[in-house]
Design a protein around this motif. Structure first.
Motif, PDB file in Angstrom:
ATOM      1  N   ASP A  80       0.829  -1.217   0.000  1.00  0.00           N
ATOM      2  CA  ASP A  80       0.000   0.000   0.000  1.00  0.00           C
ATOM      3  C   ASP A  80       0.858   1.259   0.000  1.00  0.00           C
ATOM      4  N   ARG A  81       1.946   1.220   0.740  1.00  0.00           N
ATOM      5  CA  ARG A  81       2.849   2.380   0.774  1.00  0.00           C
ATOM      6  C   ARG A  81       3.442   2.645  -0.613  1.00  0.00           C
ATOM      7  N   LEU A  82       3.778   1.578  -1.332  1.00  0.00           N
ATOM      8  CA  LEU A  82       4.291   1.739  -2.692  1.00  0.00           C
ATOM      9  C   LEU A  82       3.221   2.310  -3.618  1.00  0.00           C
ATOM     10  N   ILE A  83       1.971   1.856  -3.460  1.00  0.00           N
ATOM     11  CA  ILE A  83       0.877   2.346  -4.303  1.00  0.00           C
ATOM     12  C   ILE A  83       0.621   3.822  -4.026  1.00  0.00           C
ATOM     13  N   GLN A  84       0.695   4.226  -2.776  1.00  0.00           N
ATOM     14  CA  GLN A  84       0.525   5.647  -2.448  1.00  0.00           C
ATOM     15  C   GLN A  84       1.581   6.487  -3.162  1.00  0.00           C
TER      16      GLN A  84
ATOM     17  N   GLU B 222       1.310   9.450  -6.789  1.00  0.00           N
ATOM     18  CA  GLU B 222       1.922  10.770  -6.960  1.00  0.00           C
ATOM     19  C   GLU B 222       2.855  10.812  -8.166  1.00  0.00           C
ATOM     20  N   MET B 223       2.975   9.708  -8.890  1.00  0.00           N
ATOM     21  CA  MET B 223       3.909   9.612 -10.014  1.00  0.00           C
ATOM     22  C   MET B 223       3.203   9.458 -11.355  1.00  0.00           C
ATOM     23  N   VAL B 224       1.959   9.853 -11.453  1.00  0.00           N
ATOM     24  CA  VAL B 224       1.240   9.722 -12.710  1.00  0.00           C
ATOM     25  C   VAL B 224       2.018  10.451 -13.799  1.00  0.00           C
ATOM     26  N   ASP B 225       2.149   9.799 -14.936  1.00  0.00           N
ATOM     27  CA  ASP B 225       2.890  10.262 -16.111  1.00  0.00           C
ATOM     28  C   ASP B 225       4.408  10.182 -15.940  1.00  0.00           C
ATOM     29  N   ASP B 226       4.872   9.541 -14.889  1.00  0.00           N
ATOM     30  CA  ASP B 226       6.296   9.287 -14.696  1.00  0.00           C
ATOM     31  C   ASP B 226       6.583   7.831 -15.034  1.00  0.00           C
ATOM     32  N   GLU B 227       7.858   7.539 -15.265  1.00  0.00           N
ATOM     33  CA  GLU B 227       8.280   6.165 -15.500  1.00  0.00           C
ATOM     34  C   GLU B 227       9.162   5.716 -14.351  1.00  0.00           C
ATOM     35  N   ILE B 228       8.936   4.483 -13.929  1.00  0.00           N
ATOM     36  CA  ILE B 228       9.733   3.920 -12.841  1.00  0.00           C
ATOM     37  C   ILE B 228       9.572   2.402 -12.887  1.00  0.00           C
TER      38      ILE B 228
ATOM     39  N   GLY C  48      -6.880   1.967  -9.438  1.00  0.00           N
ATOM     40  CA  GLY C  48      -7.211   2.771 -10.611  1.00  0.00           C
ATOM     41  C   GLY C  48      -6.006   3.279 -11.378  1.00  0.00           C
ATOM     42  N   LEU C  49      -4.869   2.614 -11.209  1.00  0.00           N
ATOM     43  CA  LEU C  49      -3.656   2.990 -11.929  1.00  0.00           C
ATOM     44  C   LEU C  49      -3.331   1.928 -12.975  1.00  0.00           C
ATOM     45  N   ILE C  50      -2.746   2.385 -14.062  1.00  0.00           N
ATOM     46  CA  ILE C  50      -2.250   1.480 -15.097  1.00  0.00           C
ATOM     47  C   ILE C  50      -0.732   1.617 -15.098  1.00  0.00           C
ATOM     48  N   LEU C  51      -0.046   0.505 -14.975  1.00  0.00           N
ATOM     49  CA  LEU C  51       1.412   0.496 -15.053  1.00  0.00           C
ATOM     50  C   LEU C  51       1.760  -0.057 -16.422  1.00  0.00           C
ATOM     51  N   ASP C  52       1.934   0.849 -17.354  1.00  0.00           N
ATOM     52  CA  ASP C  52       2.061   0.532 -18.777  1.00  0.00           C
ATOM     53  C   ASP C  52       3.473   0.070 -19.119  1.00  0.00           C
ATOM     54  N   LEU C  53       3.584  -1.190 -19.477  1.00  0.00           N
ATOM     55  CA  LEU C  53       4.857  -1.797 -19.870  1.00  0.00           C
ATOM     56  C   LEU C  53       4.954  -1.998 -21.383  1.00  0.00           C
ATOM     57  N   SER C  54       4.072  -1.376 -22.142  1.00  0.00           N
ATOM     58  CA  SER C  54       3.975  -1.670 -23.568  1.00  0.00           C
ATOM     59  C   SER C  54       5.266  -1.412 -24.337  1.00  0.00           C
ATOM     60  N   ARG C  55       6.073  -0.504 -23.883  1.00  0.00           N
ATOM     61  CA  ARG C  55       7.313  -0.240 -24.624  1.00  0.00           C
ATOM     62  C   ARG C  55       8.317  -1.385 -24.498  1.00  0.00           C
ATOM     63  N   HIS C  56       8.038  -2.320 -23.605  1.00  0.00           N
ATOM     64  CA  HIS C  56       8.921  -3.472 -23.419  1.00  0.00           C
ATOM     65  C   HIS C  56       8.431  -4.713 -24.159  1.00  0.00           C
ATOM     66  N   GLU C  57       7.363  -4.586 -24.942  1.00  0.00           N
ATOM     67  CA  GLU C  57       6.866  -5.743 -25.675  1.00  0.00           C
ATOM     68  C   GLU C  57       7.982  -6.321 -26.532  1.00  0.00           C
ATOM     69  N   ASN C  58       8.011  -7.629 -26.611  1.00  0.00           N
ATOM     70  CA  ASN C  58       9.013  -8.377 -27.387  1.00  0.00           C
ATOM     71  C   ASN C  58      10.428  -8.236 -26.827  1.00  0.00           C
TER      72      ASN C  58
ATOM     73  N   PHE D 149       7.944   1.207 -16.118  1.00  0.00           N
ATOM     74  CA  PHE D 149       6.573   1.306 -16.603  1.00  0.00           C
ATOM     75  C   PHE D 149       6.124   2.748 -16.480  1.00  0.00           C
ATOM     76  N   LEU D 150       5.212   3.134 -17.363  1.00  0.00           N
ATOM     77  CA  LEU D 150       4.612   4.461 -17.315  1.00  0.00           C
ATOM     78  C   LEU D 150       3.397   4.373 -16.407  1.00  0.00           C
ATOM     79  N   VAL D 151       3.332   5.242 -15.427  1.00  0.00           N
ATOM     80  CA  VAL D 151       2.210   5.257 -14.487  1.00  0.00           C
ATOM     81  C   VAL D 151       1.119   6.150 -15.061  1.00  0.00           C
ATOM     82  N   ARG D 152      -0.062   5.553 -15.251  1.00  0.00           N
ATOM     83  CA  ARG D 152      -1.214   6.314 -15.775  1.00  0.00           C
ATOM     84  C   ARG D 152      -2.436   6.020 -14.916  1.00  0.00           C
ATOM     85  N   ARG D 153      -3.392   6.891 -14.990  1.00  0.00           N
ATOM     86  CA  ARG D 153      -4.682   6.658 -14.320  1.00  0.00           C
ATOM     87  C   ARG D 153      -5.636   6.019 -15.316  1.00  0.00           C
ATOM     88  N   GLU D 154      -6.500   5.130 -14.807  1.00  0.00           N
ATOM     89  CA  GLU D 154      -7.525   4.558 -15.667  1.00  0.00           C
ATOM     90  C   GLU D 154      -8.476   5.665 -16.087  1.00  0.00           C
TER      91      GLU D 154
END
Length: 129
Positions: free
Chosen positions: A51-55, A59-65, A102-112, A123-128
């Motif tokens: 939960d602490r990591l999710i919090q 605060e990192m929406v639109d950041d990559e980590i 309600g967050l999306i951790l987008d890993l799409s740039r790592h496909e293949n 991953f890119l942190v985005r909101r649903e």
């Protein structure tokens, strides 16, 4: 709650999720009564650390980590990144908890790209929507 249990809980507050999992796994499948109670307390501490990591991610929406870098950012440097079994579990649990939050951790740039360990992939942190 005993003094020993209070000390353990206090320690877990400063430990990252991989370190807590490592503590749980050290017990193995012990059926001792105190081991069962210990695993219950550790499980609660583990969920609180996720939960602490999710919090932090909220605060990192639109950041990559990556999960590994997130742990370092929230908990500081640790040798726990070396415990791959635990880190795979932490990574999976972070992704599940992020989705529930309600967050999306987008890993799409790592496909293949199967060369990197999952928990070190940014991953890119985005909101649903």
């Amino acid at each position: 709650m005993s003094e020993a249990n209070n000390n353990i809980l206090e320690q877990w507050e400063h430990m990252n999720p991989a370190e807590i999992l490592r503590d749980i796994r050290k017990l193995g499948n012990s059926s001792r009564t105190d081991a069962v109670e210990y695993r219950k307390m550790a499980g609660k501490a583990y969920l609180a650390s996720i939960d602490r990591l999710i919090q932090a991610l909220q605060e990192m929406v639109d950041d990559e980590i990556s999960t590994a870098d997130l742990i370092i950012e929230v908990y500081g440097e640790s040798d726990s990144i070396e415990y791959m079994g635990e880190m795979f579990q932490v990574d999976a649990d972070v992704h599940k908890a992020a989705e529930r939050a309600g967050l999306i951790l987008d890993l799409s740039r790592h496909e293949n790209n199967e060369e990197e360990l999952l928990y070190v992939r940014d991953f890119l942190v985005r909101r649903e929507l």
